[in-house]
Design an enzyme around this catalytic site. Structure first.
Site, PDB file in Angstrom:
ATOM      1  N   ASP A  59     -13.847   1.888  -5.409  1.00 42.08           N
ATOM      2  CA  ASP A  59     -13.344   2.040  -6.370  1.00 42.08           C
ATOM      3  C   ASP A  59     -14.660   3.031  -7.329  1.00 42.08           C
ATOM      4  OD1 ASP A  59     -12.744   2.537  -9.256  1.00 42.08           O
ATOM      5  OD2 ASP A  59     -12.439   0.366  -9.337  1.00 42.08           O
ATOM      6  N   ASN A  86     -12.148  13.382  -3.619  1.00 41.49           N
ATOM      7  CA  ASN A  86     -10.725  13.575  -3.604  1.00 41.49           C
ATOM      8  C   ASN A  86      -9.931  12.750  -4.727  1.00 41.49           C
ATOM      9  OD1 ASN A  86      -7.837  14.299  -2.793  1.00 41.49           O
ATOM     10  ND2 ASN A  86      -7.860  12.111  -2.215  1.00 41.49           N
ATOM     11  N   TYR A 162      -6.934  16.425 -18.069  1.00 42.30           N
ATOM     12  CA  TYR A 162      -7.053  16.661 -16.631  1.00 42.30           C
ATOM     13  C   TYR A 162      -7.785  18.103 -16.489  1.00 42.30           C
ATOM     14  CZ  TYR A 162      -5.584  17.436 -11.692  1.00 42.30           C
ATOM     15  OH  TYR A 162      -5.624  17.926 -10.438  1.00 42.30           O
ATOM     16  N   LYS A 166     -11.542  18.536 -14.631  1.00 44.13           N
ATOM     17  CA  LYS A 166     -11.808  19.422 -13.549  1.00 44.13           C
ATOM     18  C   LYS A 166     -12.473  20.559 -13.872  1.00 44.13           C
ATOM     19  CE  LYS A 166      -9.185  16.987 -10.687  1.00 44.13           C
ATOM     20  NZ  LYS A 166      -9.524  16.486  -9.578  1.00 44.13           N
ATOM     21  N   THR A 197       2.666  15.707  -4.502  1.00 47.50           N
ATOM     22  CA  THR A 197       1.972  14.434  -4.655  1.00 47.50           C
ATOM     23  C   THR A 197       2.496  13.628  -5.814  1.00 47.50           C
ATOM     24  OG1 THR A 197       0.027  14.912  -5.900  1.00 47.50           O
ATOM     25  CG2 THR A 197       0.068  15.336  -3.679  1.00 47.50           C
TER      26      THR A 197
END
Length: 239
Positions: A59, A86, A162, A166, A197
């Site tokens: 984790d 990832n 998000y 990144k 996904t």
């Protein structure tokens, strides 16, 4: 046999990346925070004829879990050749930067940025023992400030938390690559592209196999390859 550790590898792009690396002759450690889902992923690989893979319970938002995973891996191998950061979360709805909840922003950063940094720091000692260590930070076009500065796509604005995470991950890539520039490390950010996904509710236009192949390409770079860059399917991308 070369070795690779992939975080968030029990499903989606992480799982497919594990499959493709195994097919290239790597022994792959599937990082999964959910032990049962990780074991299921290992069974799925075995059903595909892949046996050079095993689960590492990990984790990345829990430093104790990271350290435990490190100790387990150190007991199994002398060096680690590839680390693929990832694991990531989308952050859900209401991410507009002017009104989004700070708690949600922190949650996204805990996984997408701080988790990747802490995981990398923990496994650097094993990576340094490899002749050709490779680190791939799985990023996104949404992490590109150039893209945000030039696009009028209204959909981009709904993923502000998000996107910021990144962008920070891309900065980490540059800083770490510069720090280790006089070594054999190759450290790059890679976007798999808009891949179908569960992160985007399977609305992506690329298949999981296509998305993973980009990651695998930069995880297996030769000694003369670049480091400290941002790549997609078509090559280098603007930060």
């Amino acid at each position: 046999m070369k070795t690779a550790l992939i975080t968030g590898a029990n499903q989606g792009i992480g799982f497919e990346t594990a499959k493709q690396l195994s097919e290239l002759g790597y022994y792959v450690y599937l990082g999964s925070r959910d032990k049962m889902k990780g074991l299921e992923a290992i069974r799925n690989l075995k059903n595909l004829g892949i046996s050079d893979a095993e689960l590492i319970e990990l984790d990345i938002t829990n430093i104790n879990s990271i350290q435990n995973a490190k100790q387990i891996l150190e007991s199994k191998i002398e060096s680690l050749d590839v680390l693929i950061n990832n694991a990531g979360i989308s952050g859900g709805p209401n991410q507009n930067i002017s009104t989004g909840e700070i708690g949600n922003l922190r949650k996204v950063f805990d996984t997408n940025f701080f988790g990747a940094v802490e995981t990398t720091q923990a496994f650097l000692s094993l990576l340094k023992k490899s002749d050709e260590p490779r680190i791939v930070n799985v990023s996104s076009e949404l992490g590109s400030l150039a893209v945000h500065n030039s696009t009028q796509n209204p959909n981009y604005a709904i993923y502000d938390a998000y996107s910021c995470s990144k962008t920070a991950l891309n900065a980490f890539t540059v800083m770490l690559a510069n720090e280790l520039r006089n070594t054999n490390f190759k450290i790059n950010s890679v976007t798999p592209g808009y891949t179908a996904t569960n992160l985007n509710h399977y609305t992506g236009t690329k298949t999981i196999a296509e998305g993973a192949s980009v990651i695998v390409k930069y995880a297996t770079l030769g000694k003369d390859a670049p480091t400290g860059n941002f790549f997609g399917e078509a090559g280098a991308l603007d930060w």
